[in-house]
Design a protein around this motif. Structure first.
Motif, PDB file in Angstrom:
ATOM      1  N   THR A 209     -16.204 -12.476  -9.263  1.00  0.00           N
ATOM      2  CA  THR A 209     -16.425 -11.033  -9.185  1.00  0.00           C
ATOM      3  C   THR A 209     -16.006 -10.456  -7.836  1.00  0.00           C
ATOM      4  OG1 THR A 209     -18.717 -11.291  -8.411  1.00  0.00           O
ATOM      5  CG2 THR A 209     -18.363 -11.184 -10.798  1.00  0.00           C
ATOM      6  N   ARG A 210     -15.762 -11.322  -6.887  1.00  0.00           N
ATOM      7  CA  ARG A 210     -15.453 -10.861  -5.525  1.00  0.00           C
ATOM      8  C   ARG A 210     -13.965 -10.631  -5.277  1.00  0.00           C
ATOM      9  NH1 ARG A 210     -19.264 -14.996  -1.968  1.00  0.00           N
ATOM     10  NH2 ARG A 210     -21.275 -14.365  -2.859  1.00  0.00           N
ATOM     11  N   GLY A 211     -13.131 -11.114  -6.154  1.00  0.00           N
ATOM     12  CA  GLY A 211     -11.696 -10.951  -5.936  1.00  0.00           C
ATOM     13  C   GLY A 211     -10.897 -11.261  -7.181  1.00  0.00           C
ATOM     14  N   VAL A 212      -9.638 -10.840  -7.179  1.00  0.00           N
ATOM     15  CA  VAL A 212      -8.736 -11.050  -8.310  1.00  0.00           C
ATOM     16  C   VAL A 212      -7.823 -12.225  -8.017  1.00  0.00           C
ATOM     17  CG1 VAL A 212      -6.885 -10.027  -9.679  1.00  0.00           C
ATOM     18  CG2 VAL A 212      -8.764  -8.605  -8.874  1.00  0.00           C
ATOM     19  N   ILE A 213      -7.668 -13.115  -8.993  1.00  0.00           N
ATOM     20  CA  ILE A 213      -6.773 -14.252  -8.843  1.00  0.00           C
ATOM     21  C   ILE A 213      -5.966 -14.444 -10.118  1.00  0.00           C
ATOM     22  CG2 ILE A 213      -8.560 -15.870  -9.592  1.00  0.00           C
ATOM     23  CD1 ILE A 213      -5.721 -16.609  -7.073  1.00  0.00           C
ATOM     24  N   CYS A 214      -4.693 -14.757  -9.949  1.00  0.00           N
ATOM     25  CA  CYS A 214      -3.826 -15.124 -11.062  1.00  0.00           C
ATOM     26  C   CYS A 214      -2.866 -16.169 -10.507  1.00  0.00           C
ATOM     27  CB  CYS A 214      -3.060 -13.910 -11.588  1.00  0.00           C
ATOM     28  SG  CYS A 214      -2.090 -14.234 -13.087  1.00  0.00           S
ATOM     29  N   SER A 215      -2.894 -17.381 -11.064  1.00  0.00           N
ATOM     30  CA  SER A 215      -2.199 -18.495 -10.440  1.00  0.00           C
ATOM     31  C   SER A 215      -1.731 -19.489 -11.498  1.00  0.00           C
ATOM     32  CB  SER A 215      -3.151 -19.191  -9.455  1.00  0.00           C
ATOM     33  OG  SER A 215      -2.538 -20.287  -8.818  1.00  0.00           O
ATOM     34  N   ARG A 216      -0.555 -20.054 -11.278  1.00  0.00           N
ATOM     35  CA  ARG A 216      -0.093 -21.104 -12.183  1.00  0.00           C
ATOM     36  C   ARG A 216       0.767 -22.105 -11.423  1.00  0.00           C
ATOM     37  NH1 ARG A 216       5.187 -20.942 -13.583  1.00  0.00           N
ATOM     38  NH2 ARG A 216       6.290 -18.962 -13.255  1.00  0.00           N
ATOM     39  N   LEU A 217       0.834 -23.289 -11.995  1.00  0.00           N
ATOM     40  CA  LEU A 217       1.681 -24.345 -11.479  1.00  0.00           C
ATOM     41  C   LEU A 217       3.148 -23.991 -11.734  1.00  0.00           C
ATOM     42  CD1 LEU A 217       1.526 -27.317 -10.311  1.00  0.00           C
ATOM     43  CD2 LEU A 217       1.688 -28.068 -12.696  1.00  0.00           C
ATOM     44  N   THR A 218       4.036 -24.370 -10.815  1.00  0.00           N
ATOM     45  CA  THR A 218       5.471 -24.226 -11.026  1.00  0.00           C
ATOM     46  C   THR A 218       6.125 -25.601 -10.890  1.00  0.00           C
ATOM     47  OG1 THR A 218       5.971 -23.809  -8.675  1.00  0.00           O
ATOM     48  CG2 THR A 218       5.432 -21.893 -10.056  1.00  0.00           C
ATOM     49  N   GLU A 219       7.383 -25.685 -11.251  1.00  0.00           N
ATOM     50  CA  GLU A 219       8.089 -26.971 -11.192  1.00  0.00           C
ATOM     51  C   GLU A 219       8.164 -27.523  -9.775  1.00  0.00           C
ATOM     52  OE1 GLU A 219       8.935 -28.757 -13.620  1.00  0.00           O
ATOM     53  OE2 GLU A 219       9.108 -27.451 -15.370  1.00  0.00           O
ATOM     54  N   ASP A 220       8.140 -26.617  -8.770  1.00  0.00           N
ATOM     55  CA  ASP A 220       8.261 -27.090  -7.386  1.00  0.00           C
ATOM     56  C   ASP A 220       7.075 -26.713  -6.512  1.00  0.00           C
ATOM     57  OD1 ASP A 220       8.695 -24.375  -7.232  1.00  0.00           O
ATOM     58  OD2 ASP A 220      10.738 -24.506  -6.460  1.00  0.00           O
ATOM     59  N   GLY A 221       5.984 -26.245  -7.124  1.00  0.00           N
ATOM     60  CA  GLY A 221       4.827 -25.888  -6.313  1.00  0.00           C
ATOM     61  C   GLY A 221       3.809 -25.056  -7.073  1.00  0.00           C
ATOM     62  N   ARG A 222       3.550 -23.862  -6.569  1.00  0.00           N
ATOM     63  CA  ARG A 222       2.551 -22.992  -7.186  1.00  0.00           C
ATOM     64  C   ARG A 222       2.843 -21.552  -6.804  1.00  0.00           C
ATOM     65  NH1 ARG A 222      -1.553 -24.783  -9.771  1.00  0.00           N
ATOM     66  NH2 ARG A 222      -3.046 -23.249 -10.535  1.00  0.00           N
ATOM     67  N   VAL A 223       2.507 -20.622  -7.707  1.00  0.00           N
ATOM     68  CA  VAL A 223       2.649 -19.200  -7.414  1.00  0.00           C
ATOM     69  C   VAL A 223       1.342 -18.516  -7.767  1.00  0.00           C
ATOM     70  CG1 VAL A 223       3.655 -18.701  -9.700  1.00  0.00           C
ATOM     71  CG2 VAL A 223       4.052 -17.132  -7.779  1.00  0.00           C
TER      72      VAL A 223
END
Length: 275
Positions: A209-223
């Motif tokens: 509830t304190r912040g927004v996050i959207c994240s996924r694994l990528t072929e060479d790291g993470r975004v």
């Protein structure tokens, strides 16, 4: 695996659509190799995100609704959502799956609330047992051997599942020596996680509830997008930049995660006068 095991309920068309969503072929049999591929493909395609909390959207712990969110709406979610949907896919493909409750271990070494997290105990057609988890954000790329007590190498680090002395058989999952969460062995029902999901989408004490996050694994790291910043990790090197406009932020959600937003998520600003 006997207690609280769910039966396969996804129609064949939904299975095909789910596999298309994650870019995976239908496996010939429910073995460990196929599970490993499905797990990785899920992490690469479906983001870990909490946008619904900050868009005023309800989160309902219903298998069909969560599969529809991931597949038809092409969204992501947090642990209860992602692992419930993934469990439905796995069961339809012939795996036996149980829902395990866990308490996340914070930086201070303290465990969170009961039903703080959901992970999956997956049994293959060969009787092998694996810990699968596509709902913990930055975690193992591949399932972990559930009954292995030695180090398990993964592209994201070295994992260990260890017995917790005097904890009624609970297990700690460690990454590079740091406890990630404490896991119960007993499978649960989806309804058991309702209180944990309610807490995380409503409590000011929850980091969701304190912040927004959207994240996924990528072929060479993470975004990742956190708030109004973009974070990229490529070959261990991390960069960040702030979005200059709402349209830039919307475009990033669309291009990086396939999420089209009519409005942007808003995090309420705490009232400093409130005791």
């Amino acid at each position: 695996m006997t207690d609280h095991e769910e039966t396969a309920g996804l129609p064949d068309t939904a299975v095909e659509q789910y596999l298309e969503r994650i870019g995976a072929a239908r496996p010939d049999r429910a073995d460990a190799g196929a599970l490993r591929e499905l797990h990785l493909r899920h992490l690469l395609a479906v983001p870990f995100e909490n946008l619904s909390i900050h868009l005023g959207q309800d989160i309902v712990l219903d298998e069909k609704a969560l599969v529809d969110k991931v597949v038809a709406a092409r969204r992501g979610g947090f642990c209860y959502e992602l692992n419930t949907a993934f469990a439905a896919l796995l069961r339809a493909l012939g795996y036996r799956v149980g829902l395990l409750q866990a308490r996340v271990i914070g930086p201070d070494g303290r465990a969170g609330i009961p039903y703080d997290h959901m992970a999956l105990l997956v049994e293959t057609a060969d009787g092998e047992r694996w810990l699968a988890d596509v709902g913990f954000g930055d975690h193992s790329h591949h399932p972990l051997a559930f009954d292995e007590r030695g180090p398990q190498a993964d592209p994201s680090g070295t994992f260990v599942i260890e017995e917790v002395p005097g904890a009624d058989g609970d297990l700690d999952v460690l990454r590079d020596g740091k406890p990630q969460y404490r896991l119960e062995r007993r499978p649960r029902e989806l309804a058991d996680f309702a209180a944990g999901a309610w807490y995380h989408r409503t409590s000011p004490e929850s980091h969701f509830t304190r912040g927004v996050i959207c994240s996924r694994l990528t072929e060479d790291g993470r975004v990742s997008i956190a708030g109004r910043k973009l974070y990229r990790t490529v070959a261990g090197e991390r960069t960040e930049r702030e979005f200059g406009s709402d349209e830039d932020l919307r475009a990033a959600y669309r291009e990086l995660f396939g999420i089209v937003l009519d409005e942007l998520p808003v995090v309420p600003v705490p009232d400093e006068r409130t005791p």
